[in-house]
Design a protein around this motif. Structure first.
Motif, mmCIF file in Angstrom:
data_model
loop_
_atom_site.group_PDB
_atom_site.id
_atom_site.type_symbol
_atom_site.label_atom_id
_atom_site.label_comp_id
_atom_site.label_asym_id
_atom_site.label_seq_id
_atom_site.Cartn_x
_atom_site.Cartn_y
_atom_site.Cartn_z
ATOM 1 N N GLN A 119 0.828 -1.206 0.000
ATOM 2 C CA GLN A 119 0.000 0.000 0.000
ATOM 3 C C GLN A 119 0.864 1.258 0.000
ATOM 4 O O GLN A 119 0.605 2.202 -0.742
ATOM 5 C CB GLN A 119 -0.941 0.004 1.211
ATOM 6 N N LEU A 120 1.901 1.275 0.837
ATOM 7 C CA LEU A 120 2.799 2.430 0.870
ATOM 8 C C LEU A 120 3.525 2.596 -0.461
ATOM 9 O O LEU A 120 3.728 3.716 -0.934
ATOM 10 C CB LEU A 120 3.810 2.293 2.013
ATOM 11 N N GLY A 121 3.889 1.485 -1.079
ATOM 12 C CA GLY A 121 4.534 1.550 -2.386
ATOM 13 C C GLY A 121 3.619 2.163 -3.432
ATOM 14 O O GLY A 121 4.041 3.003 -4.236
ATOM 15 N N ARG A 122 2.341 1.772 -3.403
ATOM 16 C CA ARG A 122 1.374 2.349 -4.344
ATOM 17 C C ARG A 122 1.217 3.843 -4.106
ATOM 18 O O ARG A 122 1.141 4.635 -5.049
ATOM 19 C CB ARG A 122 0.023 1.643 -4.217
ATOM 20 N N GLN A 123 1.165 4.252 -2.840
ATOM 21 C CA GLN A 123 1.016 5.671 -2.532
ATOM 22 C C GLN A 123 2.232 6.465 -3.008
ATOM 23 O O GLN A 123 2.090 7.568 -3.536
ATOM 24 C CB GLN A 123 0.812 5.874 -1.024
#
Length: 187
Positions: A119-123
């Protein structure tokens, strides 16, 4: 005459004092648990002392907890209260259930960590380089403003220290003058 500590020194000493206080609190807690005959575990010590479990595993603290656990284990094996066969079997069963639950929870924690990382990577991927460049510019400007304020405050501090020294000199002179006047008046 000891020199006064600077605010920087006070700020540097605060975390050290906090760490010493927490470590002392952990050691007292270990002794209290031993005295009361309660099981000494890393988690129980951390909870009772109100500190993180990381601290009870830290070098210098871990050894005390392990020593207390060893002492309790020796006391339990040499104690006069032997467990019945059913009690030992029940304890083994409970231990196996706890191990299975622990393994399951570790798997869930690992899955949640991976999901959070994705999720952090997508953000991060969604952020554009221009947004980051703008943010860096804002932070640089704020940093410059803060440096200007620090310089101004240092000048104000020096001016206040100079005025304080003058006031102290005036006070010393006034006291000396007052003493002379009192001597003249008395003679």
């Amino acid at each position: 005459m000891t020199s006064a500590r600077t605010p920087g020194q006070v700020l540097q000493e605060a975390p050290r004092k906090d760490s010493r206080d927490k470590r002392a609190r952990v050691l007292r807690t270990v002794d209290d648990l031993l005295t009361r005959g309660e099981p000494v575990t890393f988690t129980a010590v951390a909870k009772a002392a109100g500190v993180s479990t990381w601290l009870v595993y830290a070098p210098g603290v871990r050894e005390h907890v392990e020593a207390a656990r060893t002492q309790q284990a020796r006391t339990a094996t040499t104690g006069s209260d032997p467990r019945s066969a059913g009690g030992a079997m029940s304890a083994r069963t409970d231990l196996e259930i706890l191990r299975a639950d622990n393994q399951r929870l570790r798997g869930q924690v690992s899955d949640l960590k991976e999901a959070l990382q994705r999720q952090l990577g997508r953000q991060l991927d969604q952020l554009q380089a221009t947004d980051l460049t703008d943010r860096i510019g804002e932070l640089t400007a704020q940093n410059q403003e803060l440096n200007i304020q620090i310089t101004r405050l240092h000048h104000e501090q020096r001016e206040l220290e100079r005025r304080l020294a003058e006031t102290n000199d005036d006070l010393v002179a006034a006291r000396a003058s007052l003493r002379r006047m009192i001597r003249i008046e008395n003679s």
